[in-house]
Write a protein that holds these residues in place. Structure first.
Motif, PDB file in Angstrom:
ATOM      1  N   TYR A 118      18.561  34.047   1.582  1.00  0.00           N
ATOM      2  CA  TYR A 118      17.149  34.225   1.249  1.00  0.00           C
ATOM      3  C   TYR A 118      16.322  33.081   1.813  1.00  0.00           C
ATOM      4  O   TYR A 118      15.242  33.294   2.368  1.00  0.00           O
ATOM      5  N   GLY A 119      16.823  31.873   1.655  1.00  0.00           N
ATOM      6  CA  GLY A 119      16.106  30.715   2.182  1.00  0.00           C
ATOM      7  C   GLY A 119      15.975  30.773   3.693  1.00  0.00           C
ATOM      8  O   GLY A 119      14.919  30.451   4.255  1.00  0.00           O
ATOM      9  N   VAL A 120      17.045  31.184   4.383  1.00  0.00           N
ATOM     10  CA  VAL A 120      16.997  31.287   5.850  1.00  0.00           C
ATOM     11  C   VAL A 120      15.990  32.347   6.258  1.00  0.00           C
ATOM     12  O   VAL A 120      15.180  32.136   7.167  1.00  0.00           O
ATOM     13  N   ARG A 121      16.006  33.507   5.585  1.00  0.00           N
ATOM     14  CA  ARG A 121      15.052  34.566   5.934  1.00  0.00           C
ATOM     15  C   ARG A 121      13.612  34.111   5.699  1.00  0.00           C
ATOM     16  O   ARG A 121      12.728  34.401   6.494  1.00  0.00           O
ATOM     17  N   ARG A 122      13.401  33.415   4.620  1.00  0.00           N
ATOM     18  CA  ARG A 122      12.052  32.946   4.312  1.00  0.00           C
ATOM     19  C   ARG A 122      11.605  31.906   5.349  1.00  0.00           C
ATOM     20  O   ARG A 122      10.465  31.924   5.803  1.00  0.00           O
ATOM     21  N   LEU A 168      29.047  33.641  -4.118  1.00  0.00           N
ATOM     22  CA  LEU A 168      28.203  34.734  -3.632  1.00  0.00           C
ATOM     23  C   LEU A 168      26.742  34.488  -3.954  1.00  0.00           C
ATOM     24  O   LEU A 168      25.861  34.783  -3.141  1.00  0.00           O
ATOM     25  N   VAL A 169      26.463  33.930  -5.124  1.00  0.00           N
ATOM     26  CA  VAL A 169      25.081  33.607  -5.476  1.00  0.00           C
ATOM     27  C   VAL A 169      24.554  32.534  -4.520  1.00  0.00           C
ATOM     28  O   VAL A 169      23.408  32.603  -4.049  1.00  0.00           O
ATOM     29  N   LYS A 170      25.388  31.565  -4.209  1.00  0.00           N
ATOM     30  CA  LYS A 170      24.963  30.506  -3.290  1.00  0.00           C
ATOM     31  C   LYS A 170      24.713  31.065  -1.894  1.00  0.00           C
ATOM     32  O   LYS A 170      23.722  30.698  -1.239  1.00  0.00           O
ATOM     33  N   VAL A 171      25.580  31.963  -1.422  1.00  0.00           N
ATOM     34  CA  VAL A 171      25.396  32.570  -0.099  1.00  0.00           C
ATOM     35  C   VAL A 171      24.121  33.405  -0.085  1.00  0.00           C
ATOM     36  O   VAL A 171      23.345  33.365   0.881  1.00  0.00           O
TER      37      VAL A 171
END
Length: 145
Positions: A105-109, A97-100
């Protein structure tokens, strides 16, 4: 009356008084023994039911304590099972879950940068919240690129 007759009479009166006194004392002692016997019988009649009630109360209290002990052991077992379950869930799902979340977050950024333009920082990145107010940065950020 002669001296011997007077002495005999005094001895007879003495014995009569002594026997009377002993008779009164024995009568009083008999009354006291009867009253004591009646008192012991009354106390016994009242004590036996009280002891029976006390015994029943102690048995009932023991039954309730056994039930409370059983409930406490069940609660302890449920608590240990819940702890083991939460540990298992945390170890099983926590890492993924932390990885997802990090990936999201990375995709949104990345999507946010591509919308605003690669080199220009977003408007919200140029301001900082300080004690309930929004103020501009004092120095410009260095851009990677």
């Amino acid at each position: 009356m002669t001296g011997g007759e007077v002495a005999g009479l005094l001895v007879a009166v003495f014995w009569a008084i002594l026997v009377s006194f002993l008779a009164v004392a024995l009568v009083r002692l008999a009354q006291t023994l009867r009253a004591t016997t009646k008192l012991v019988a009354d106390v016994t009649e009242q004590a036996v039911p009280l002891l029976a009630d006390a015994s029943a109360t102690v048995r009932s209290a023991q039954t309730q304590l056994d039930r409370v002990d059983a409930i406490a052991s069940d609660v302890q077992e449920v608590t240990s099972n819940a702890s083991a379950l939460s540990t298992t869930v945390a170890s099983t799902f926590g890492g993924p879950l932390v990885k997802v979340a990090a990936f999201g977050y990375g995709v949104r950024r990345a999507l946010g940068r591509s919308r605003d333009g690669e080199g220009a920082p977003r408007a919200s990145a140029r301001r900082t919240v300080v004690v309930g107010r929004t103020v501009p940065f004092s120095r410009p950020r260095k851009q990677k690129g």
